[in-house]
Scaffold this active site. Structure first.
Site, short mmCIF file in Angstrom:
data_model
loop_
_atom_site.label_atom_id
_atom_site.label_comp_id
_atom_site.label_asym_id
_atom_site.label_seq_id
_atom_site.Cartn_x
_atom_site.Cartn_y
_atom_site.Cartn_z
N LYS A 165 20.03 45.35 -34.93
CA LYS A 165 19.10 44.23 -34.67
C LYS A 165 18.60 44.28 -33.23
O LYS A 165 17.41 44.04 -32.97
CB LYS A 165 19.79 42.89 -34.95
CG LYS A 165 19.93 42.57 -36.44
CD LYS A 165 20.45 41.17 -36.69
CE LYS A 165 20.62 40.93 -38.18
NZ LYS A 165 21.07 39.59 -38.53
N GLU A 180 31.08 43.85 -44.59
CA GLU A 180 30.97 43.11 -43.33
C GLU A 180 32.32 42.60 -42.81
O GLU A 180 32.58 42.64 -41.62
CB GLU A 180 29.98 41.96 -43.47
CG GLU A 180 28.56 42.46 -43.69
CD GLU A 180 27.54 41.35 -43.73
OE1 GLU A 180 27.20 40.79 -42.70
OE2 GLU A 180 27.10 41.01 -44.86
N HIS A 234 25.06 52.62 -69.35
CA HIS A 234 24.01 53.55 -69.79
C HIS A 234 23.82 54.71 -68.81
O HIS A 234 22.96 55.55 -69.01
CB HIS A 234 22.69 52.79 -69.97
CG HIS A 234 22.80 51.75 -71.05
ND1 HIS A 234 22.53 52.01 -72.37
CD2 HIS A 234 23.22 50.46 -71.00
CE1 HIS A 234 22.76 50.92 -73.09
NE2 HIS A 234 23.18 49.97 -72.28
#
Ligand code: F6R
Length: 357
Positions: free
Chosen positions: A348, A237, A253
């Site tokens: 948005k 951001e 892992h």
């Protein structure tokens, strides 16, 4: 003189003063702690079997950070939820905290409305918006953030408000001295990271310069794994760059198996390993072995460990501050405005006007 040591560059590239918000991190925490002193919660909230924190992006990370800080001391599970549909375990024994800086984030609002049908123990943290109206409708306690900034730049509020709620509901014990010490250490640390301090003595500037031109992959374990998310999202951001995070020990892992191809990736990424003085000894060992593997595979990396002082809370806050500064300086090096997030805003707006059958 490089860009970062040229004071003129900051005003030009940072017209909305993201720097000021970063510098105010410790005062945000202090002010929120004081403001929350009068915030009252119904006594029946103390009895709950699980805790669900609702939020997205810069308003969700405060929940992650608090959870990671306290989860080994708290007898009930704490979950941070970032979606529309509420998890099935929510019932009248669930304590819900909805956190949205704007109060208008649709995922948080949708989940909160479902939550209000299922539990009488709800709390809202916001500057206002629809969530504030809902808190009035459902008569739930509402903590109003009085600080103007981008949501991610008000983390001092969204983080501290949850910490204080936990203290008030006796979920955790945290002393005034502990908070005071953390704020003092954070204020002192801020002085070591500000633009006035040249690159030679400024760790944040040095890290930003190393990252320039590369994709930062941030690794952390335990409390710093959530701080790694904060670093990653601040790179996205503030610096407008792609970034990823990985948690240790899990990354040992699988993730480290994937370092072989494509070969030219080595030129494009840099690993940042956040190391805590409070990590479980085997996790410390894993961090060092992971660094060795990166070195053997000829990857760029930077090990990040701040000076030991104070509690795990204090360390967490200082590493967050360091990351905020690094992302800020990286924005300046890339010559982008650290405040504006056009892609998020565009999305948005489109969602708001989208037709839903
Ligand atoms: C913007 C930011 C975003 C928002 C997110 C949710 O600075 O950090 O990640 O936090 O889009 O919005 P709010 O916080 O208003 O619920």
């Amino acid at each position: 003189m490089n860009n970062l040591d040229n004071p003129k560059i900051y005003k030009k590239l940072d017209p909305e003063n993201m720097l000021g918000n970063i510098q105010e991190f410790s005062s945000q925490i202090e002010n929120c702690w004081i403001e929350m002193a009068d915030f009252t919660l119904p006594t029946h909230y103390i009895k709950h079997k699980n805790i669900l924190i609702l939020g997205m992006g810069g308003s969700a990370i405060g929940g992650d950070l608090v959870r990671s800080l306290v989860q080994d001391k708290v007898p009930v599970p704490i979950t941070v939820h970032r979606d529309y549909r509420l998890p099935g375990f929510v019932n009248s024994d669930t304590l819900i905290i909805a956190s949205s800086y704007s109060g208008n984030t649709e995922e948080t609002i949708t989940a909160f409305e479902q939550a209000c049908q299922k539990t009488p123990k709800t709390i809202v943290i916001s500057t206002g918006g629809k969530l504030a109206s809902l808190s009035r409708k459902y008569r739930c306690p509402f903590f109003k953030i009085r600080y103007g900034a981008q949501p991610r730049a008000a983390l001092g509020y969204s983080f501290t408000a949850i910490l204080k709620i936990f203290q008030k509901l006796k979920i955790i014990e945290i002393t005034e001295d502990e908070i005071k010490e953390a704020i003092l250490l954070l204020t002192a640390y801020n002085k070591k990271l500000t633009p006035e301090l040249g690159t030679g003595e400024n760790r944040a500037k040095q890290i930003a310069e190393k990252i320039l031109g590369r994709i930062p992959i941030v690794l952390g374990s335990e409390i710093l794994s959530e701080v790694a998310i904060r670093w990653k999202t601040q790179f996205n951001e503030n610096s407008k760059t792609i970034s990823f995070f990985e948690r240790l020990p899990e990354a040992n892992h699988n993730f480290i198996a994937g370092l072989e191809v494509p070969k030219d990736l080595k030129e494009k990424v840099i690993f940042l390993i956040l190391q805590s003085h409070f990590d479980y000894p085997r996790n410390k060992l894993r961090q060092n072995l992971t660094l060795q593997i990166l070195q053997q595979n000829h990857f760029s990396y930077e090990s990040i460990m701040i000076e030991p002082a104070g509690t795990s809370l204090s360390e967490m806050l200082r590493v967050i501050l360091l990351g905020d500064y690094v992302s800020y300086y990286l924005a300046i090096l890339y010559r982008v405005d650290p405040t504006k997030i056009p892609n998020v805003e565009y999305l948005k707006e489109r969602l708001e006007t989208a037709f839903m059958p």
